[in-house]
Design an enzyme around this catalytic site. Structure first.
Site, PDB file in Angstrom:
ATOM      1  N   LYS A  61      -4.066  60.672 139.888  1.00  0.00           N
ATOM      2  CA  LYS A  61      -4.910  59.518 140.209  1.00  0.00           C
ATOM      3  C   LYS A  61      -4.964  59.306 141.721  1.00  0.00           C
ATOM      4  O   LYS A  61      -6.032  59.064 142.299  1.00  0.00           O
ATOM      5  CB  LYS A  61      -4.370  58.257 139.500  1.00  0.00           C
ATOM      6  CG  LYS A  61      -4.529  58.315 137.981  1.00  0.00           C
ATOM      7  CD  LYS A  61      -3.760  57.217 137.243  1.00  0.00           C
ATOM      8  CE  LYS A  61      -3.832  57.425 135.735  1.00  0.00           C
ATOM      9  NZ  LYS A  61      -3.118  56.421 134.942  1.00  0.00           N
ATOM     10  N   GLN A 105       1.603  52.199 135.481  1.00  0.00           N
ATOM     11  CA  GLN A 105       1.627  53.357 134.585  1.00  0.00           C
ATOM     12  C   GLN A 105       2.518  53.083 133.381  1.00  0.00           C
ATOM     13  O   GLN A 105       3.651  52.626 133.517  1.00  0.00           O
ATOM     14  CB  GLN A 105       2.107  54.607 135.357  1.00  0.00           C
ATOM     15  CG  GLN A 105       1.981  55.905 134.588  1.00  0.00           C
ATOM     16  CD  GLN A 105       0.531  56.296 134.266  1.00  0.00           C
ATOM     17  OE1 GLN A 105      -0.410  55.941 134.983  1.00  0.00           O
ATOM     18  NE2 GLN A 105       0.344  57.022 133.171  1.00  0.00           N
ATOM     19  N   ASP A 128      -7.334  49.112 134.632  1.00  0.00           N
ATOM     20  CA  ASP A 128      -6.960  49.794 133.388  1.00  0.00           C
ATOM     21  C   ASP A 128      -7.589  49.102 132.172  1.00  0.00           C
ATOM     22  O   ASP A 128      -7.587  49.654 131.068  1.00  0.00           O
ATOM     23  CB  ASP A 128      -5.437  49.779 133.209  1.00  0.00           C
ATOM     24  CG  ASP A 128      -4.813  51.136 133.514  1.00  0.00           C
ATOM     25  OD1 ASP A 128      -5.512  52.150 133.340  1.00  0.00           O
ATOM     26  OD2 ASP A 128      -3.638  51.167 133.917  1.00  0.00           O
TER      27      ASP A 128
END
Ligand code: GUN
Length: 301
Positions: A61, A105, A128
Site C-alpha cells: 500500500k 491493518q 477502509d
C-alpha cells in the site's frame, strides 16, 4: 449418440491491467490536484505487530502511494502495545490536517478490541470503509467509502462489463472485510449489481448444491483450493478473494500464494475467473487509493 460440445471461452479478469489503469488515472488526477491546490493525498497506515502477510500488504500500500504521487505515513506499534497507545495514535492522525486517510491493518492482536479501534477513526478519513457510519451508508446505498476488496471486485466487474443483473451470486464467507459488504454491493440496484445473492458460511448446508446454482461465485473464506470443479456450473464467473501462503520449498521465500479456488480445475469451466496472484489483491490496493483520493478532495481538512 449426440455429443454435446461445450465451447467455453474462459477469460482471465486481469487485476494487473485494471489496477494499473486505475492507478494511472489517479496519478494524473493527483498531479492536477497538486498543481491547482498544492494538496497531495496522504494515507496513514497503522501496523501493529509484525505478521508476515500484514507486513507485505502494508508495504504494498505504501509503495503504491509513492508510485502515484501520494504521500504516506506508517505508524508501527509492537504486538504487545497497550490499547490506549493505539487509541492515542488514531486520535493524533484524526487531528492531523495533512492526513486524508487512515487505515489500521487487520487483524489486530487478540488483546485489542478491533471494533472499538475502528470506531475511533474519523469517518471522513475512513478509507477502509469499516467504520459503522461508512457501513451504514453503504447499506443504504449512500455515497461513502466502500471497503477496498469489495470495491476492487466491483471495479473489475465494471471494467470487463460483466452482466450481473438478475444473476444468482453466491458469496462464500461473511466477513466484515469482504463477504458481507460484497453481498450488499452485488445486491444493490446498480451496475454492477442487481444480483440475487446467497451468502454462505461455515454452517451452510448443501454448499456444493448452492454453488452449482451460481452464475457468479465470490470465494472469500480463506481456505486454499476450497472451491473445486464439482462445485462450479459451466460458464460461471468466479472471483477468488483468497490469498493463503502455502509452503513451497522451490521458492526463495519458502512459500507461494494460493487462492480459495482450485484454479487449474475450475478455470476451464468458467466464462471469467480471477487469478491469484494478479487478481483481486491488486484491485484492493487500487480501490484503497481511490478512496484516499476521494478523502483528499471531499473532506474539509
Ligand atoms: N486485512 C485484510 N484485508 C484488509 C483490508 O482491506 N484493510 C485492512 N485494514 N486490513 C485488512
Amino acid at each position: 449418440m449426440d455429443v454435446v460440445l461445450y465451447f467455453c471461452a474462459m477469460q482471465i479478469l486481469d487485476g494487473k491491467i485494471v489496477s494499473q489503469a486505475v492507478k494511472d488515472d489517479l496519478k494524473a488526477k493527483a498531479l492536477l490536484l497538486k498543481n491547482e491546490t498544492q494538496k497531495v493525498p496522504h494515507l496513514a497506515a497503522i501496523l501493529v505487530g509484525s505478521d508476515g502477510a500484514s507486513e507485505t500488504y502494508v508495504a504494498s500500500k505504501i509503495k503504491s502511494c509513492s508510485e502515484i504521487g501520494f504521500k504516506s505515513s506508517l505508524v508501527r506499534l509492537p504486538a504487545d502495545v497497550e490499547e490506549q497507545t493505539l487509541v492515542s495514535a488514531i486520535q493524533q492522525l484524526n487531528e492531523d490536517k495533512d492526513i486524508d486517510g487512515i487505515l489500521v491493518q487487520l487483524p489486530l492482536p487478540k488483546h485489542i478490541d478491533e471494533n472499538k479501534i475502528i470506531g475511533l477513526i474519523n469517518p471522513d478519513k475512513d478509507v477502509d470503509g469499516f467504520h459503522p457510519v461508512s457501513v451504514g451508508k453503504m447499506v443504504q446505498g449512500l455515497p461513502t467509502f466502500i471497503p477496498a476488496t469489495p470495491y476492487g471486485i466491483m471495479l473489475l466487474l465494471k471494467h470487463y462489463q460483466i452482466e450481473t443483473s438478475g444473476k444468482h451470486a453466491v458469496v462464500i464467507g461473511r466477513s466484515n472485510i469482504v463477504g458481507r459488504p460484497i453481498s450488499i454491493l452485488l445486491n444493490q440496484n446498480s451496475n454492477p449489481g442487481n444480483c440475487t445473492v446467497t451468502v454462505c458460511h461455515s454452517r451452510t448446508k448443501n454448499l456444493k448444491e448452492i454453488c452449482l446454482q451460481a452464475d457468479i461465485i465470490v470465494a472469500a473464506l480463506g481456505s486454499a483450493g476450497f472451491l473445486t470443479a464439482d462445485m462450479v456450473k459451466q460458464n460461471a464467473v468466479v472471483i477468488d478473494v483468497g490469498i493463503t501462503r502455502v509452503d513451497d520449498p522451490s521458492k526463495k521465500s519458502g512459500y507461494r500464494l494460493r487462492g480459495d479456488v482450485d484454479f487449474d480445475a475450475v478455470a476451464p469451466l468458467t466464462s471469467y475467473i480471477t487469478p491469484v496472484p494478479g487478481g483481486v489483491g491488486l484491485m484492493t490496493i487500487a480501490a484503497l487509493l481511490t478512496n484516499t483520493f476521494n478523502a483528499a478532495t471531499q473532506n474539509n481538512n
